[in-house]
Write a protein that holds these residues in place. Structure first.
Motif, PDB file in Angstrom:
ATOM      1  N   GLN A  20       0.934  -1.195   0.138  1.00 50.09           N
ATOM      2  CA  GLN A  20      -0.081   0.011   0.109  1.00 50.09           C
ATOM      3  C   GLN A  20       0.968   1.180   0.163  1.00 50.09           C
ATOM      4  O   GLN A  20       1.683   1.482   0.969  1.00 50.09           O
ATOM      5  CB  GLN A  20      -0.826   0.111   1.312  1.00 50.09           C
ATOM      6  N   LEU A  21       0.780   2.115  -1.047  1.00 48.02           N
ATOM      7  CA  LEU A  21       1.344   3.226  -1.093  1.00 48.02           C
ATOM      8  C   LEU A  21       0.737   4.340  -0.386  1.00 48.02           C
ATOM      9  O   LEU A  21      -0.368   4.786  -0.948  1.00 48.02           O
ATOM     10  CB  LEU A  21       1.681   3.588  -2.567  1.00 48.02           C
ATOM     11  N   THR A  22       1.239   5.221   0.738  1.00 42.98           N
ATOM     12  CA  THR A  22       0.534   6.164   1.195  1.00 42.98           C
ATOM     13  C   THR A  22       1.369   7.240   0.865  1.00 42.98           C
ATOM     14  O   THR A  22       2.695   7.131   0.276  1.00 42.98           O
ATOM     15  CB  THR A  22       0.612   5.873   2.848  1.00 42.98           C
ATOM     16  N   PRO A  23       0.835   8.436   0.899  1.00 43.48           N
ATOM     17  CA  PRO A  23       1.695   9.552   0.623  1.00 43.48           C
ATOM     18  C   PRO A  23       2.761   9.912   1.367  1.00 43.48           C
ATOM     19  O   PRO A  23       3.846  10.304   0.824  1.00 43.48           O
ATOM     20  CB  PRO A  23       0.425  10.823   0.933  1.00 43.48           C
ATOM     21  N   GLY A  24       2.637   9.399   2.642  1.00 42.54           N
ATOM     22  CA  GLY A  24       3.984   9.304   3.326  1.00 42.54           C
ATOM     23  C   GLY A  24       5.237   8.435   2.776  1.00 42.54           C
ATOM     24  O   GLY A  24       6.302   8.704   2.780  1.00 42.54           O
ATOM     25  N   SER A  25       4.610   7.343   2.283  1.00 37.68           N
ATOM     26  CA  SER A  25       5.828   6.395   1.940  1.00 37.68           C
ATOM     27  C   SER A  25       6.210   6.891   0.230  1.00 37.68           C
ATOM     28  O   SER A  25       7.582   6.460   0.131  1.00 37.68           O
ATOM     29  CB  SER A  25       5.037   4.962   1.857  1.00 37.68           C
ATOM     30  N   VAL A  26       5.538   7.238  -0.195  1.00 36.11           N
ATOM     31  CA  VAL A  26       5.982   7.911  -1.615  1.00 36.11           C
ATOM     32  C   VAL A  26       6.766   9.089  -1.368  1.00 36.11           C
ATOM     33  O   VAL A  26       7.979   9.188  -1.979  1.00 36.11           O
ATOM     34  CB  VAL A  26       4.739   8.314  -2.306  1.00 36.11           C
ATOM     35  N   ALA A  27       6.438   9.929  -0.413  1.00 33.32           N
ATOM     36  CA  ALA A  27       7.412  11.092  -0.025  1.00 33.32           C
ATOM     37  C   ALA A  27       8.851  10.617   0.550  1.00 33.32           C
ATOM     38  O   ALA A  27       9.918  11.036  -0.231  1.00 33.32           O
ATOM     39  CB  ALA A  27       6.965  11.951   0.999  1.00 33.32           C
ATOM     40  N   THR A  28       8.735   9.332   1.251  1.00 33.62           N
ATOM     41  CA  THR A  28      10.019   8.723   1.828  1.00 33.62           C
ATOM     42  C   THR A  28      10.710   8.463   0.586  1.00 33.62           C
ATOM     43  O   THR A  28      12.241   8.379   0.466  1.00 33.62           O
ATOM     44  CB  THR A  28       9.835   7.691   2.663  1.00 33.62           C
ATOM     45  N   VAL A  29      10.222   7.607  -0.438  1.00 30.98           N
ATOM     46  CA  VAL A  29      10.989   7.185  -1.496  1.00 30.98           C
ATOM     47  C   VAL A  29      11.635   8.168  -2.191  1.00 30.98           C
ATOM     48  O   VAL A  29      12.834   8.021  -2.741  1.00 30.98           O
ATOM     49  CB  VAL A  29       9.999   6.081  -2.221  1.00 30.98           C
ATOM     50  N   VAL A  30      10.827   9.171  -2.644  1.00 27.44           N
ATOM     51  CA  VAL A  30      11.498  10.424  -3.419  1.00 27.44           C
ATOM     52  C   VAL A  30      12.548  10.984  -2.888  1.00 27.44           C
ATOM     53  O   VAL A  30      13.330  11.326  -3.263  1.00 27.44           O
ATOM     54  CB  VAL A  30      10.066  11.381  -3.596  1.00 27.44           C
ATOM     55  N   VAL A  31      12.261  11.167  -1.479  1.00 24.26           N
ATOM     56  CA  VAL A  31      13.496  11.813  -0.709  1.00 24.26           C
ATOM     57  C   VAL A  31      14.580  10.866  -0.664  1.00 24.26           C
ATOM     58  O   VAL A  31      15.715  11.572  -0.831  1.00 24.26           O
ATOM     59  CB  VAL A  31      13.173  12.251   0.784  1.00 24.26           C
ATOM     60  N   GLY A  32      14.424   9.663  -0.299  1.00 23.04           N
ATOM     61  CA  GLY A  32      15.536   8.834  -0.424  1.00 23.04           C
ATOM     62  C   GLY A  32      16.128   8.652  -1.879  1.00 23.04           C
ATOM     63  O   GLY A  32      17.536   8.693  -2.018  1.00 23.04           O
ATOM     64  N   GLY A  33      15.561   8.589  -2.736  1.00 25.05           N
ATOM     65  CA  GLY A  33      15.738   8.461  -4.218  1.00 25.05           C
ATOM     66  C   GLY A  33      16.829   9.644  -4.515  1.00 25.05           C
ATOM     67  O   GLY A  33      17.881   9.908  -5.108  1.00 25.05           O
ATOM     68  N   THR A  34      16.376  11.137  -4.081  1.00 24.07           N
ATOM     69  CA  THR A  34      17.071  12.148  -4.350  1.00 24.07           C
ATOM     70  C   THR A  34      18.128  12.257  -3.564  1.00 24.07           C
ATOM     71  O   THR A  34      19.411  12.749  -4.141  1.00 24.07           O
ATOM     72  CB  THR A  34      15.996  13.460  -3.956  1.00 24.07           C
ATOM     73  N   ALA A  35      18.302  11.897  -2.378  1.00 17.81           N
ATOM     74  CA  ALA A  35      19.485  11.782  -1.690  1.00 17.81           C
ATOM     75  C   ALA A  35      20.706  10.844  -2.264  1.00 17.81           C
ATOM     76  O   ALA A  35      21.729  11.159  -2.210  1.00 17.81           O
ATOM     77  CB  ALA A  35      19.165  11.222   0.073  1.00 17.81           C
ATOM     78  N   VAL A  36      20.121   9.700  -2.666  1.00 14.96           N
ATOM     79  CA  VAL A  36      21.213   8.773  -3.165  1.00 14.96           C
ATOM     80  C   VAL A  36      21.742   9.517  -4.637  1.00 14.96           C
ATOM     81  O   VAL A  36      22.960   9.373  -4.759  1.00 14.96           O
ATOM     82  CB  VAL A  36      20.471   7.461  -3.640  1.00 14.96           C
ATOM     83  N   VAL A  37      21.060   9.988  -5.343  1.00 14.57           N
ATOM     84  CA  VAL A  37      21.452  10.627  -6.512  1.00 14.57           C
ATOM     85  C   VAL A  37      22.465  11.940  -6.244  1.00 14.57           C
ATOM     86  O   VAL A  37      23.245  11.961  -6.723  1.00 14.57           O
ATOM     87  CB  VAL A  37      20.518  11.171  -7.367  1.00 14.57           C
ATOM     88  N   LEU A  38      22.052  12.643  -5.131  1.00 17.40           N
ATOM     89  CA  LEU A  38      23.072  13.552  -4.927  1.00 17.40           C
ATOM     90  C   LEU A  38      24.386  13.186  -4.198  1.00 17.40           C
ATOM     91  O   LEU A  38      25.226  13.727  -4.681  1.00 17.40           O
ATOM     92  CB  LEU A  38      22.380  14.622  -3.735  1.00 17.40           C
ATOM     93  N   VAL A  39      24.185  12.239  -3.602  1.00 19.96           N
ATOM     94  CA  VAL A  39      25.380  11.652  -2.924  1.00 19.96           C
ATOM     95  C   VAL A  39      26.411  11.150  -3.916  1.00 19.96           C
ATOM     96  O   VAL A  39      27.494  11.194  -4.230  1.00 19.96           O
ATOM     97  CB  VAL A  39      25.122  10.512  -1.855  1.00 19.96           C
TER      98      VAL A  39
END
Length: 76
Positions: A20-39
């Protein structure tokens, strides 16, 4: 009297868990992916900068060595 054979129940495959994708989990995935790309980007830029600094240092040493060798061949 003959009894009919017992009916064996057919085992059912376990149900797959539903993601189940909740708005919170989608935001977490987006923020995590952005952090990985930046690092990864920072690491790659740092490596490129290290290579550029090394190349410039080698070029300076080559020019200095060439000047020293030319001076020594001319007898100065």
């Amino acid at each position: 009297m003959v009894q009919p054979p017992a009916v064996m129940p057919i085992p059912q495959a376990p149900a797959r868990p539903v993601v189940q994708l909740t708005p919170g989990s989608v935001a977490t995935v987006v923020v995590g992916g952005t952090a990985v790309v930046l690092v990864v980007g920072v690491v790659l830029v740092s490596l490129l900068l290290a290579v550029a600094i090394t190349a410039a240092s080698v070029a300076v040493v080559a020019v200095a060595a060439r000047a020293i060798l030319n001076d020594s061949r001319k007898g100065r």
